[in-house]
Design a protein around this motif. Structure first.
Motif, PDB file in Angstrom:
ATOM      1  N   THR A  34      31.898  -4.556  51.595  1.00 28.31           N
ATOM      2  CA  THR A  34      31.980  -5.100  50.238  1.00 28.31           C
ATOM      3  C   THR A  34      30.606  -5.347  49.623  1.00 28.31           C
ATOM      4  OG1 THR A  34      32.432  -7.145  51.379  1.00 28.31           O
ATOM      5  CG2 THR A  34      34.259  -6.145  50.214  1.00 28.31           C
ATOM      6  N   ILE A  84      29.516  -2.634  47.545  1.00 31.65           N
ATOM      7  CA  ILE A  84      30.225  -2.591  46.266  1.00 31.65           C
ATOM      8  C   ILE A  84      29.653  -3.637  45.308  1.00 31.65           C
ATOM      9  CG2 ILE A  84      32.468  -2.931  45.178  1.00 31.65           C
ATOM     10  CD1 ILE A  84      33.674  -1.884  47.810  1.00 31.65           C
ATOM     11  N   TYR A  85      29.383  -4.833  45.836  1.00 28.76           N
ATOM     12  CA  TYR A  85      28.779  -5.870  44.982  1.00 28.76           C
ATOM     13  C   TYR A  85      27.453  -5.381  44.415  1.00 28.76           C
ATOM     14  CZ  TYR A  85      32.058  -9.063  47.305  1.00 28.76           C
ATOM     15  OH  TYR A  85      33.173  -9.663  47.808  1.00 28.76           O
ATOM     16  N   LEU A  88      27.979  -2.842  41.746  1.00 28.54           N
ATOM     17  CA  LEU A  88      28.466  -3.570  40.585  1.00 28.54           C
ATOM     18  C   LEU A  88      27.311  -4.187  39.801  1.00 28.54           C
ATOM     19  CD1 LEU A  88      31.558  -4.930  40.379  1.00 28.54           C
ATOM     20  CD2 LEU A  88      30.206  -6.911  40.766  1.00 28.54           C
ATOM     21  N   PHE A  94      25.209  -1.643  38.166  1.00 31.72           N
ATOM     22  CA  PHE A  94      25.901  -1.072  37.014  1.00 31.72           C
ATOM     23  C   PHE A  94      25.841  -1.991  35.803  1.00 31.72           C
ATOM     24  CE2 PHE A  94      29.380   0.530  34.513  1.00 31.72           C
ATOM     25  CZ  PHE A  94      29.226   1.892  34.669  1.00 31.72           C
ATOM     26  N   VAL A  95      26.016  -3.288  36.053  1.00 23.70           N
ATOM     27  CA  VAL A  95      25.967  -4.226  34.926  1.00 23.70           C
ATOM     28  C   VAL A  95      24.583  -4.185  34.282  1.00 23.70           C
ATOM     29  CG1 VAL A  95      26.186  -6.625  34.252  1.00 23.70           C
ATOM     30  CG2 VAL A  95      27.743  -5.685  35.933  1.00 23.70           C
ATOM     31  N   GLN A 126      24.280  -1.104  32.237  1.00 24.30           N
ATOM     32  CA  GLN A 126      25.046  -1.210  31.003  1.00 24.30           C
ATOM     33  C   GLN A 126      24.320  -2.081  29.973  1.00 24.30           C
ATOM     34  OE1 GLN A 126      29.048  -2.524  31.741  1.00 24.30           O
ATOM     35  NE2 GLN A 126      29.813  -0.704  30.702  1.00 24.30           N
ATOM     36  N   VAL A 156      29.060 -13.288  48.268  1.00 22.03           N
ATOM     37  CA  VAL A 156      29.812 -13.567  47.036  1.00 22.03           C
ATOM     38  C   VAL A 156      29.005 -14.504  46.148  1.00 22.03           C
ATOM     39  CG1 VAL A 156      31.903 -14.588  46.107  1.00 22.03           C
ATOM     40  CG2 VAL A 156      32.024 -13.200  48.152  1.00 22.03           C
ATOM     41  N   LEU A 179      26.186 -12.624  44.585  1.00 21.96           N
ATOM     42  CA  LEU A 179      26.712 -11.770  43.523  1.00 21.96           C
ATOM     43  C   LEU A 179      26.950 -12.594  42.262  1.00 21.96           C
ATOM     44  CD1 LEU A 179      28.100  -9.134  42.455  1.00 21.96           C
ATOM     45  CD2 LEU A 179      30.233 -10.086  43.308  1.00 21.96           C
ATOM     46  N   LEU A 180      27.549 -13.752  42.474  1.00 21.43           N
ATOM     47  CA  LEU A 180      27.854 -14.615  41.342  1.00 21.43           C
ATOM     48  C   LEU A 180      26.569 -14.991  40.610  1.00 21.43           C
ATOM     49  CD1 LEU A 180      30.288 -16.015  40.076  1.00 21.43           C
ATOM     50  CD2 LEU A 180      29.704 -18.029  41.412  1.00 21.43           C
ATOM     51  N   LEU A 185      25.729 -13.849  36.812  1.00 24.09           N
ATOM     52  CA  LEU A 185      25.569 -14.879  35.786  1.00 24.09           C
ATOM     53  C   LEU A 185      24.195 -14.752  35.129  1.00 24.09           C
ATOM     54  CD1 LEU A 185      27.260 -18.040  37.342  1.00 24.09           C
ATOM     55  CD2 LEU A 185      28.144 -16.503  35.590  1.00 24.09           C
ATOM     56  N   PHE A 235      24.115 -11.649  32.804  1.00 20.93           N
ATOM     57  CA  PHE A 235      24.847 -11.903  31.559  1.00 20.93           C
ATOM     58  C   PHE A 235      24.088 -12.877  30.658  1.00 20.93           C
ATOM     59  CE2 PHE A 235      29.075 -10.701  33.618  1.00 20.93           C
ATOM     60  CZ  PHE A 235      29.065  -9.474  32.977  1.00 20.93           C
ATOM     61  N   ALA A 265      34.021 -15.043  41.159  1.00 19.72           N
ATOM     62  CA  ALA A 265      33.187 -13.888  41.511  1.00 19.72           C
ATOM     63  C   ALA A 265      34.040 -12.662  41.809  1.00 19.72           C
ATOM     64  CB  ALA A 265      32.323 -14.226  42.719  1.00 19.72           C
ATOM     65  N   VAL A 273      34.632  -5.598  36.571  1.00 16.33           N
ATOM     66  CA  VAL A 273      33.455  -4.763  36.344  1.00 16.33           C
ATOM     67  C   VAL A 273      33.609  -3.411  37.038  1.00 16.33           C
ATOM     68  CG1 VAL A 273      30.980  -4.588  36.625  1.00 16.33           C
ATOM     69  CG2 VAL A 273      31.995  -6.761  36.010  1.00 16.33           C
ATOM     70  N   VAL A 331      33.420   0.241  35.401  1.00 13.09           N
ATOM     71  CA  VAL A 331      32.566   1.317  35.918  1.00 13.09           C
ATOM     72  C   VAL A 331      33.370   2.605  36.034  1.00 13.09           C
ATOM     73  CG1 VAL A 331      31.248   2.119  37.913  1.00 13.09           C
ATOM     74  CG2 VAL A 331      31.111  -0.268  37.228  1.00 13.09           C
TER      75      VAL A 331
END
Lengths: 159, 646
Positions: free
Chosen positions: A59, A62-63, A66, A69-70, A73, A144, A147-148, A152, A155, B556, B563, B567
């Motif tokens: 995971t 993946i995080y 992610l 990707f953010v 973007q 996790v 990631l959070l 945050l 954003f 989270a 997200v 993607v």
């Protein structure tokens, strides 16, 4: 088009956010996979259970993807024009990528070891699978949280 | 509700009714036998328990079962008939099978299986040997001399061996000069070594050997066969063909035995049932005329079970008692239908201990339901997940753990649908519907706070449950001191965060803290230690803080789903430029979203469970109970028609 230093830092941030947790997950999943293969040699019926544990250290990768990707973007790298980004904005985005990059890398490796040990539980006592999963999930907590924090921050940065 | 009350029944009856009673109990399948051996001193065992004969009978059954299961395994490798995956099992009466089981053909088939298996093993090991021979001879295929001629004769020695190819030419030249009565023939070469035949006169043996040994020579003994290596290889290959033929014959015989498989399965199940009954015999004690046994029975089944036994067996005496404190009582849980799937989560942790715990399922289920939905948080995924699990339940008709898991996913899917709609997530934004309440990506902070609030509610629930357990056990003080004061202190801390209550918060928090300082050291004797322990206990506040923060994973993981969904959609959009692109787009969408559902459902399950285990159960739940393991008919291939199962 002129590339600014800010843009470079932002893309660099996205890159390490994908890169480091990806490496970690690859190592972690690999570690767990080695143990899983050993168990499956003895008892092929345990494939499903061991696969579940092997998937857990995956995971972080993946995080990381992610987060990367953010960032992409937000700076308009995907589906649009690369935005003007000041050096400071770029550095901010780069910093925001750090939590998931580092925590992702190291926690995936640690989780891989825990999952491998959990697969040892499955070898001897398949009914205790949930406990093995819980031990591995304890490690994932920190990924996790990282990631959070990263998300945050990303954003929250004004562009 | 919750943990079902368990009673203990003691049966005293005539020895001649033993078979009948055991069979009735097994058919009803609602009792767990207690091995009373443990209660009787070792010396008296022999008098009280079944003698050698019965033990032997049981062991014979066990051996027969082993043989049968071997034969079934063996045959199933050759059984190519496709069976419908979820066919109903055929139904038989016990008497019918009993006569079928006497059929000698069953054991003939089993013996044949053993023989065939032996033959196959033999063929396999022989093949292995031949393959080894062939691979050993292959480098020597060009050698024109029969293998039996290699070695020493009276005057001449022929040797086969390997030399390194590096410096080989020089070595040969050197040897020709030094020892003329010697010839070296190259048989084959590969990258690093050269296989050679060396012929020399015995008189020069020592000088030849010296040169060879100094140059990395190693002698190779060819397999002891007759003829040139080429002939030997051909021979071996021929033998392999023959072996293959033999194997085919054996396999054909095995395939012809498959028609007996059903019979074997029947006998296997019948013996399994019989063995369970014999095992039950071992648990009971006997005298010459009568026997005595004990069993656990869930209270709801008690009346019916007693009625059946009293009706069918004359002169049986049954006493019912409550379990005693130190006894190892098994656990049966009974929950409303909607909560039942969540029992799985608790079962995987540990069953409640009936002496100390309450059944946590009904309190845990709503939280699990909510957290799972919030973590997957995409209405489209919710629909797919619910639909897939619903279909699986209908099609597979699973039992036990698998059933609970699928139902758990079905409920999880429904929860996901609800939360997805609330957050406005439909396949990662593929269907643009506005959120009912809040979009997590636009306003993550509000949702973070919301997650913390849910966490606080769960932590409060845990503390209140512990207080309830303490009160139930008559420990009012612990309920007030250990849980009450913490609740006060935590409430005070929360009030700090609310606007306009800061003043009151200070007072509430101080009351709680002082209460804890004064009471948490109450087990200590020394007053200084009392105070110290009290103050130290305040440090636990960090534990509560980390518990609450741990609930941020709800946000989270929810964000992660959304997200990743975006993607996938963006990637699909990027390729959708022409016809091939459209196909790729659809592929990306389908594979991507299915992958996202799988990985997030797994994550949601793991992390929702963790929140229950680590944050919730730690407040009030101990576990350590033992599952009820009823004495019943447990068949694999057939259904045994019997009296009435309760």
């Amino acid at each position: 088009m002129e590339i600014s230093l800010g843009q470079f830092f932002a893309v660099f941030g996205a890159a390490i956010a994908v890169l480091m947790p990806g490496i970690g997950s690859a190592i972690g999943v690999g570690l767990a996979g080695e143990s899983a293969s050993g168990v499956v040699t003895e008892d092929p019926n345990k494939f499903g259970q061991t696969l579940l544990l092997q998937a857990l250290p995956g995971t972080q990768g993946i995080y990381g993807l992610l987060t990367g990707f953010v960032i992409m973007q937000r700076i308009g790298l995907i589906g649009g024009q690369l935005l003007e980004i000041s050096t400071y904005q770029g550095l901010l985005l780069f910093s925001a990528a750090l939590p998931i990059a580092f925590v992702g890398l190291l926690s995936a490796i640690a989780q891989g070891k825990t999952a491998a040990a959990g697969i040892g539980i499955v070898a001897k006592r398949p009914e205790e699978l949930a406990k093995g999963i819980t031990f591995a999930a304890m490690v994932e907590t920190y990924a996790v949280l990282a990631l959070l924090a990263s998300i945050l921050m990303i954003f929250g940065i004004q562009i | 509700m919750a943990i079902v009350e368990i009673k203990k029944i003691s049966i005293l009856a005539l020895q001649e009714d033993k078979d009948k009673i055991m069979r009735l109990l097994q058919e009803m399948g609602c009792t767990e036998l207690i091995d009373i051996k443990e209660k009787i001193p070792e010396k008296e065992w022999e008098e009280v328990f079944e003698g050698e004969a019965k033990v032997k009978e049981r062991d014979t059954l066990e051996r027969d079962l082993d043989e049968l299961s071997f034969a079934l395994n063996f045959l199933s490798t050759y059984d190519k008939t496709k069976k419908p995956m979820f066919a109903d099992k055929p139904v038989f009466k016990e008497e019918e099978i009993a006569s079928l089981a006497k059929d000698e053909t069953v054991w003939e088939v089993v013996n044949k299986c053993r023989m065939l298996d032996g033959a196959l093993n033999e063929i396999r090991s022989e093949e292995m040997k031949l393959h080894n021979t062939i691979s050993a001879l292959e480098p020597w295929e060009n050698l024109q001399i029969p293998i039996e001629d290699i070695g020493a004769s009276k005057k001449v020695v022929l040797l086969t061996g390997v030399l390194p190819s590096k410096g080989f030419e020089e070595l040969i030249d050197g040897m020709k000069m030094a020892v003329p009565a010697c010839s070296v023939e190259v048989v084959s070469k590969d990258r690093e070594t050269v296989n050679v035949l060396i012929v020399y006169h015995k008189d020069v043996e020592s000088s030849v050997m010296e040169i060879l040994k100094n140059n990395g020579w190693s002698k190779i003994d060819l397999p002891k066969l007759v003829g040139t290596p080429k002939e030997a290889i051909q021979n071996a290959e021929q033998k392999l063909v023959q072996l293959d033929q033999r194997r085919k014959e054996v396999e054909e015989t095995a395939t012809s035995l498959i028609e007996y498989k059903e019979k074997l399965e029947l006998v296997f199940d019948y013996y399994t049932v019989l063995k369970a009954r014999k095992d039950a015999y071992m648990a009971a004690g006997k005298t010459k005329q009568s026997f005595y046994m004990e069993a656990w029975i869930p209270e709801p089944n008690l009346d019916k079970c007693l009625k059946v036994l009293n009706d069918k067996v004359e002169g049986i005496s049954i006493t019912v008692a409550d379990p005693e404190d130190e006894e190892d009582v098994p656990v049966v849980l009974k929950n409303p239908r909607l909560v039942e799937p969540y029992e799985m989560i608790t079962e995987l942790y540990s069953l409640p201990d009936p002496r100390k715990d309450i059944d946590p399922n009904i309190f845990m289920a709503p939280f699990f339901f909510i957290f799972f939905g919030m973590m997957v948080s995409d209405a489209g995924y919710g629909i797919l997940l619910a639909l897939a699990s619903f279909l699986a339940i209908k099609k597979i008709k699973p039992k036990g753990m698998a059933k609970k898991l699928l139902e758990l996913l079905l409920l999880g899917g429904i929860s996901t649908l609800i939360w997805g709609a609330i957050f406005g997530g439909w396949f990662g934004g593929l269907i643009p519907l506005p959120p009912i309440w809040i979009n997590p990506i636009e306003d993550p902070m509000s949702l973070l706070v919301f997650s913390f609030i849910l966490g606080l509610i769960q932590i409060y629930t845990g503390l209140i449950l512990k207080a309830y357990i303490n009160i139930k056990d008559g420990d009012l003080l612990s309920a007030l001191f250990d849980q009450g004061f913490w609740l006060v202190l935590l409430t005070g801390c929360i009030m700090f965060a609310l606007p306009g209550t800061a003043q009151a918060a200070k007072i509430v928090a101080i009351v709680g803290a002082v209460g804890l300082i004064l009471t948490q050291g109450r087990t200590q004797k020394n007053p200084i230690q009392k105070l110290l322990s009290g103050v130290m206990s305040l440090y636990d506040i960090t534990g509560y803080l980390s518990d609450v923060l741990s609930y941020s994973r709800v946000l989270a993981l929810g964000l992660a789903t959304g997200v990743i969904g975006t993607v996938i959609n963006t990637m699909a959009e990027l390729v959708g430029v022409n016809i091939i692109g459209y196909i790729a787009m659809v592929l990306i969408l389908v594979i991507g979203h299915v992958f996202n559902i799988a990985i997030n459902a797994l994550g949601a399950y793991v992390h929702s469970s963790r929140l229950q285990y680590v944050e919730f159960f730690s407040k009030f739940y101990e576990g350590g109970g033992r599952a009820f393991n009823p004495f019943r008919i447990n068949t694999r291939y057939i259904n045994l028609e019997n009296g009435e199962e309760i």
